[in-house]
Scaffold this motif. Structure first.
Motif, mmCIF file in Angstrom:
data_model
loop_
_atom_site.group_PDB
_atom_site.id
_atom_site.type_symbol
_atom_site.label_atom_id
_atom_site.label_comp_id
_atom_site.label_asym_id
_atom_site.label_seq_id
_atom_site.Cartn_x
_atom_site.Cartn_y
_atom_site.Cartn_z
ATOM 1 N N HIS A 199 12.257 -9.372 -19.941
ATOM 2 C CA HIS A 199 12.123 -10.343 -18.966
ATOM 3 C C HIS A 199 10.762 -10.110 -17.952
ATOM 4 O O HIS A 199 10.356 -8.588 -18.353
ATOM 5 C CB HIS A 199 13.281 -10.307 -17.875
ATOM 6 C CG HIS A 199 14.498 -10.828 -18.093
ATOM 7 N ND1 HIS A 199 15.505 -10.066 -18.840
ATOM 8 C CD2 HIS A 199 14.896 -12.251 -18.173
ATOM 9 C CE1 HIS A 199 16.473 -10.928 -19.025
ATOM 10 N NE2 HIS A 199 16.264 -12.033 -18.884
ATOM 11 N N LEU B 154 13.233 -13.704 -12.392
ATOM 12 C CA LEU B 154 13.606 -12.943 -13.731
ATOM 13 C C LEU B 154 13.574 -13.930 -14.929
ATOM 14 O O LEU B 154 14.309 -14.701 -15.114
ATOM 15 C CB LEU B 154 14.815 -12.200 -13.815
ATOM 16 C CG LEU B 154 14.965 -10.702 -14.787
ATOM 17 C CD1 LEU B 154 14.097 -9.946 -14.135
ATOM 18 C CD2 LEU B 154 16.769 -10.496 -14.451
ATOM 19 N N THR B 155 12.258 -14.060 -15.451
ATOM 20 C CA THR B 155 12.080 -15.176 -16.619
ATOM 21 C C THR B 155 11.788 -14.539 -17.925
ATOM 22 O O THR B 155 11.312 -13.256 -17.886
ATOM 23 C CB THR B 155 11.143 -16.008 -16.169
ATOM 24 O OG1 THR B 155 10.991 -16.968 -16.956
ATOM 25 C CG2 THR B 155 9.578 -15.344 -16.119
ATOM 26 N N SER B 156 12.000 -15.120 -18.929
ATOM 27 C CA SER B 156 11.992 -14.730 -20.320
ATOM 28 C C SER B 156 10.645 -14.273 -20.478
ATOM 29 O O SER B 156 9.602 -14.699 -20.262
ATOM 30 C CB SER B 156 12.167 -15.910 -21.386
ATOM 31 O OG SER B 156 13.539 -16.243 -21.287
ATOM 32 N N ASP C 43 18.337 -14.804 -25.347
ATOM 33 C CA ASP C 43 18.076 -15.216 -23.978
ATOM 34 C C ASP C 43 19.267 -15.316 -22.808
ATOM 35 O O ASP C 43 20.396 -15.362 -23.420
ATOM 36 C CB ASP C 43 17.259 -16.746 -24.141
ATOM 37 C CG ASP C 43 15.892 -16.769 -24.538
ATOM 38 O OD1 ASP C 43 15.164 -16.248 -23.610
ATOM 39 O OD2 ASP C 43 15.514 -16.843 -25.515
#
Length: 761
Positions: free
Chosen positions: A228, A329-331, A369
């Protein structure tokens, strides 16, 4: 006093019973009942041989389901009577490998309360250890390489147990008894912080990462299913920098909150959303954002909702706990690429985005994911089904007599492998638009086939000849190929989700799909069962000037609709003034039919209205204009445009009527929020009246709602409420997404049903 009758049983337990503490549970249960025998794992699940008096054995077998561990899902318990042998004691035996696998793997699950307590206890040897887990929680699917589920078949095989952990692992009274990922600071994975250049950062890694985040730096964090990108959620400069580096202009970011009270400072958490947020799956939950939420505007631009999740690993728990504030909190990827999960790949792809990497040496075998859900009427409405849910199967009431592979769609791709009554819908693969994602697709099919012993004899695919998933299917020459129309697959997925074989009235609203007549569909009214369908109605077919360009620039769809409605008598609108220079060329292109395929798409109708209202003329991600229209709708407006639904093709003409009403209200100075709401309600009411018209002809009362447009809960609520008021039974999704992430399940059940005429309605 009568003699006790001694019996012996062979017991087989099927379902999610490996990696969830089932063998220790059986051991404890048998010890409680003072029974003799043994328990073990094999490629079919859990096997037990148990000896004792008949009455006690019956109670023991009943308790295998009734008292099973919290993460277990017992599907079936079968017994066979054996001759007693007088074996003393009860033991756990070595797992058995062999041909014919029918075992299920548990999804990854959030840290349990017992482990959280140890994590926070300075006197515990796992105090502050970011890889703490037990039989009730921790990594599962993302570390499994093969079955049966034992440490040697996971990426934890690289970490030999220390004496203390080995003692816990062998102690039947310990909750880590045969917990395969068990570890501690002495023998488990190690955390470290390195710069983007790979240089070690001195000091305690977590504390250093917290300092970096507080200072506004971007940190790549290695989680369960991949990396992340993390940044302070309240720092506009830092969030904007993340957007620029990640090349994600406007699509909302997810936010990690420390706990439920912290989440309540960000979003309004309805009672039905609490168990979803705090449960073992820990998806991102889309909820109404509080006006005073301490998040930067760039986190979710022009969006009244916010995607919030709670920590699901000890590492996340420690990080957010020490930081004391929510984080994005992103990919870990550049826009449209799959999430990075291998360390070398993450360094290569994310070094230009992250200032540093909070990483560790436990390998991730399967990239996964985060899952995303909405909550509709107290139930989950999946948007993306992945971590925490996969690879638990979707069970259906009908058998797959021959093993099936369904290849899914092009966007939001998942694949599905099915046998028996189980459909293994994959984790979210993504959009099949680049080599990396295609590799994730093909590698995933191979991995699932090996784990679940599915060797496809039938391969189902979309009818669109240019989809990479279709091309993959057509390259296979060792199977029977079954083409499934896109919107039939949507409705079939809804039927499977609800365990209903049909026939039903199906409403399939989405962006686009290749129609059975070679045109582009997307606003469909079907009479369908699992075997086939009849197209009984659809929205207006209008040109898409420029083809794919009309998706990227919704104002082109607005121009096409307005030309269809008004022709050369177009009223003076702000949209026309904004695009005055290019308008004549786009209208001319639409009229010519060149590079302007006609489509009945509901998604494109939403795009057109969004552009007419000045909400989105251009988009940076799929569905953005429709999302803007839903977000803008005034929740206090209950009225809807009174469109007429009549004639031999229900829904025909509805789009044009809605556009005319929208324009009339806009010219009259009506607030755009009220117009957006009236559009939603008018379309929903038209769907109900169209279903009523089909019921007159067919007598059907079940209505299946599927397609990405039905992620719109404003539209969905009005349609469902209207159907119920009209004495229909609406069917909505709760196990797989209504969007293209559910298409593979629909393809699989259609392919299987076509081999079984008894399922035709």
């Amino acid at each position: 006093m009568g003699l006790v009758s001694v019996a012996r049983l062979h017991v087989r337990v099927e379902g999610i019973v490996q990696g969830v503490g089932f063998r220790p549970f059986v051991h404890a249960l048998a010890t409680e009942y003072r029974l003799a025998g043994f328990v073990g794992n094999d490629t079919g699940g859990v096997f037990v041989e148990v000896e004792g008096d008949g009455q006690t054995l019956a109670a023991f077998v009943a308790d295998l389901s009734r008292r099973a561990p919290v993460l277990a899902q017992v599907e079936r318990v079968t017994t066979e009577t054996l001759a007693p042998i007088g074996q003393p004691g009860f033991v756990i035996v070595t797992s058995v490998t062999g041909a014919g696998r029918d075992v299920l793997i548990s999804p990854d699950t959030a840290t349990c309360p017992d482990c959280l307590e140890e994590l926070a206890d300075p006197a515990d040897r796992r105090y502050g250890y970011p890889f703490t887990n037990c039989t009730n929680c921790g990594p599962r699917f993302t570390i499994v390489m093969d079955v049966p589920y034992d440490r040697r078949t996971t990426t934890m095989a690289e970490f030999p147990l220390c004496p203390d952990c080995a003692a816990e692992y062998a102690d039947p009274t310990n909750r880590r008894f045969h917990a395969e990922p068990v570890c501690c600071p002495a023998c488990g994975p190690t955390l470290r912080l390195v710069t983007a250049a790979g240089e070690p950062v001195h000091g305690q890694p977590l504390d250093a990462a917290v300092r970096w985040l507080r200072a506004g730096r971007i940190v790549a964090v290695k989680g369960l299913g991949g990396y992340h990108l993390a940044v302070r959620a309240d720092d506009e400069r830092a969030v904007s920098a993340l957007r620029a580096r990640k090349r994600r202009e406007e699509k909302p970011f997810a936010v990690l909150a420390a706990d439920l009270p912290a989440a309540r400072t960000l979003v309004d958490v309805a009672p039905a959303a609490v168990p979803v947020l705090t449960g073992v799956r820990r998806p991102v939950v889309l909820l109404p954002r509080r006006p005073d939420a301490p998040v930067a505007a760039s986190v979710a631009p022009d969006n009244r909702d916010l995607g919030v999740m709670l920590p699901y690993t000890p590492l996340h728990q420690l990080l957010i706990g020490r930081l004391g504030m929510p984080i994005v909190l992103t990919s870990g990827n550049i826009s449209d690429e799959p999430i990075a999960h291998r360390d070398d790949d993450a360094r290569a792809r994310l070094a230009g985005i992250a200032d540093g990497f909070l990483t560790h040496d436990r390998r991730i075998h399967v990239r996964t994911d985060d899952s995303v859900v909405r909550v509709f009427r107290g139930r989950e409405l999946p948007v993306r089904r992945s971590r925490g849910y996969v690879p638990a199967p979707v069970t259906v009431p009908w058998r797959f007599d021959r093993p099936v592979l369904a290849c899914g769609a092009e966007l939001k791709n998942t694949f599905c492998l099915a046998k028996g009554r189980r459909a293994f819908v994959s984790h979210h693969i993504g959009d099949l638009e680049n080599y990396e994602t295609l590799c994730a697709f093909t590698d995933g099919i191979e991995h699932f086939g090996r784990l679940f012993d599915v060797r496809p004899q039938v391969v189902a695919h979309d009818l669109h000849p240019e989809y990479l998933s279709t091309k993959y299917a057509l390259q296979r020459d060792d199977v029977e190929l079954v083409g499934v129309q896109h919107h039939h697959a949507h409705i079939a997925a809804c039927l499977a989700d609800n365990g209903v074989p049909g026939p039903v009235i199906g409403v399939a609203f989405d962006g686009l799909g290749f129609g059975a007549d070679g045109t582009i569909w997307g606003g469909e009214l079907l009479v369908a069962d699992l075997v086939g369908f009849e197209r009984v109605g659809h929205l207006d077919a209008v040109p898409m000037p420029g083809g794919p360009a009309a998706i990227r620039e919704p104002w082109r769809m607005a121009a096409a609709y307005l030309d269809e409605v008004y022709g050369d008598a177009l009223p003076e609108l702000p949209l026309l003034r904004r695009h005055e220079r290019r308008w004549p060329a786009v209208v001319s292109l639409a009229r010519s039919g060149l590079n302007s395929p006609r489509t009945s798409s509901a998604g494109r109708l939403f795009d057109a209205v969004s552009a007419i209202l000045g909400l989105r003329d251009r988009v940076t991600y799929e569905g953005q204009a429709a999302v803007a229209l839903e977000q803008r709708a005034d929740p206090t407006e209950r009225g809807g445009y009174p469109v007429e639904v009549s004639g031999p093709v229900p829904l025909a003409g509805v789009g044009r009527q809605l556009v005319r009403y929208v324009v009339d209200d806009l010219l009259a100075g009506v607030d755009r929020g009220r117009i957006a709401a009236r559009f939603h309600h008018g379309l929903a009411d038209a769907v109900v009246r169209a279903a009523a018209a089909v019921r007159v002809r067919t007598g059907l009362t079940d209505v299946a709602l599927s397609g990405g447009v039905f992620q719109n809960v404003l539209l969905l609520e009005r349609v469902v409420g209207g159907l119920e008021a009209a004495a229909f039974r609406p069917l909505v999704h709760s196990r797989v997404p209504p969007n293209d992430g559910g298409v593979s399940l629909g393809q699989a059940v259609v392919a299987a049903a076509r081999q079984r005429p008894d399922l035709a309605g």
